[in-house]
Design a protein around this motif. Structure first.
Motif, short mmCIF file in Angstrom:
data_model
loop_
_atom_site.label_atom_id
_atom_site.label_comp_id
_atom_site.label_asym_id
_atom_site.label_seq_id
_atom_site.Cartn_x
_atom_site.Cartn_y
_atom_site.Cartn_z
N HIS A 65 0.85 -1.19 0.00
CA HIS A 65 0.00 0.00 0.00
C HIS A 65 0.89 1.25 0.00
O HIS A 65 2.07 1.19 0.34
N ARG A 66 0.28 2.35 -0.39
CA ARG A 66 1.00 3.61 -0.36
C ARG A 66 0.01 4.73 -0.05
O ARG A 66 -1.19 4.62 -0.30
N GLY A 67 0.52 5.81 0.53
CA GLY A 67 -0.33 6.92 0.91
C GLY A 67 -0.99 6.66 2.26
O GLY A 67 -0.87 5.59 2.86
N THR A 68 -1.69 7.64 2.76
CA THR A 68 -2.38 7.55 4.04
C THR A 68 -3.75 8.21 3.92
O THR A 68 -3.99 9.03 3.02
N SER A 124 -7.30 9.39 3.14
CA SER A 124 -8.13 9.30 1.95
C SER A 124 -7.32 9.10 0.67
O SER A 124 -7.89 8.86 -0.39
N ASN A 125 -5.98 9.22 0.75
CA ASN A 125 -5.13 9.07 -0.43
C ASN A 125 -4.49 7.70 -0.51
O ASN A 125 -3.59 7.49 -1.34
N ILE A 126 -4.92 6.77 0.33
CA ILE A 126 -4.29 5.45 0.34
C ILE A 126 -4.66 4.65 -0.90
O ILE A 126 -5.78 4.77 -1.43
N GLU A 127 -3.70 3.86 -1.40
CA GLU A 127 -3.90 2.98 -2.54
C GLU A 127 -3.27 1.63 -2.23
O GLU A 127 -2.35 1.54 -1.42
N TRP A 185 -2.32 -0.40 -9.04
CA TRP A 185 -2.69 0.31 -7.81
C TRP A 185 -4.16 0.73 -7.90
O TRP A 185 -4.60 1.30 -8.89
N ARG A 234 -7.66 2.34 -5.56
CA ARG A 234 -8.19 2.98 -4.38
C ARG A 234 -9.17 2.02 -3.69
O ARG A 234 -9.73 1.12 -4.31
#
Length: 284
Positions: free
Chosen positions: A235-238, A240-243, A258, A260
């Motif tokens: 996963h990447r981001g945190t 609401s921007n996590i993917e 990737w 959402r």
């Protein structure tokens, strides 16, 4: 011996209380009046033995024993024992040591009284019980229909969502899916299949399902394709921007992509990824 329904009582003198003697006399009585479907008795050795068990098994009689050391659970018989003793004492007229000669056999209720009692039970008691039972059932049905939602049957092929048994967080979706109804079982539950046609590993009760419109289902003819996820790799981001990096079933690692969270139809796949990675459920 007393019939619970009509309270018809039979008295038979026995020379002893051995199991064979008791069973022999019971067979004679049953031959005259018919074999019962249920036979209640105490836990005495003359009643609780192999001969009595064989009689009940061979004639398909439900043998029921009272609670040990609790005579009140056999109150009807105990009350008739008291009445029988009074009747015998009246019959022997003081010759208690020769009671069997004075009472070779005695019915506490006459045959005419028995027929009259049966007529009353058939014409009055049983119809009254039926009316009372129907009134009670109708009353309970009205109460149930007033406060409960009646779940209608789901049609075969209908799209549904499945409710999560427990919510992991305030923002966790309440339902997952969509699924398709395959069939209804004899027990009233439903067999479901996912978007790929794979049957789910358990059946679902109607209260766990929610019908949805066919317009909410992605249609492949409109250019929307559904693929099966083999697992989440990273996963990447945190926030609401996590993917999530997805490995597709039947595809190589070059096809990893990737996505959402809202593009993943089964939220439990995400939860499974976080349980494996962090050892606990994920709370958005």
């Amino acid at each position: 011996m007393v019939d619970i329904c009509t309270r018809f009582c039979l008295l038979r003198p026995l020379k002893d209380k051995r199991a064979a003697t008791v069973v022999f006399e019971l067979v004679k009585v049953f031959s005259d009046f018919g074999y019962p479907t249920k036979l209640g008795m105490d836990n005495g050795s003359e009643m609780k033995n192999m001969i009595m068990k064989l009689l009940c098994e061979s004639m398909h009689i439900d043998q029921r024993l009272i609670t040990p050391y609790k005579a009140s659970s056999n109150g009807t018989s105990e009350r008739w024992v008291q009445s029988a003793k009074l009747a015998i004492a009246k019959s022997v007229e003081g010759a208690g040591h020769q009671w069997d000669l004075f009472t070779p056999g005695k019915n506490v209720m006459s045959y005419e009284q028995l027929i009259e009692r049966i007529d009353v039970m058939s014409d009055v008691v049983f119809p009254a019980i039926m009316d009372k039972t129907n009134a009670y059932v109708d009353n309970m049905k009205d109460k149930f229909d007033k406060y409960k939602n009646i779940v209608k049957d789901f049609e075969k092929g209908a799209p549904v969502m499945v409710r999560f048994p427990t919510l992991k967080g305030s923002l966790t979706p309440s339902y997952m899916g969509p699924y398709t109804i395959v069939r209804k079982t004899k027990g009233g539950s439903y067999v479901l299949s996912d978007e790929t046609g794979l049957l789910m590993d358990r059946d679902y009760t109607p209260s766990e399902l929610k019908a949805i419109s066919q317009d909410n289902i992605l249609n492949e003819d409109d250019g929307n394709h559904i693929y099966e996820i083999e697992g989440i790799l990273d996963h990447r981001g945190t926030g609401s921007n996590i993917e999530y990096k997805i490995r597709w079933k039947g595809y190589s690692q070059e096809e990893d992509s990737w996505l959402r969270p809202e593009m993943i139809t089964h939220e439990h796949i995400i939860q499974q990824y976080w349980r494996r990675k962090l050892g606990k459920d994920y709370k958005p």
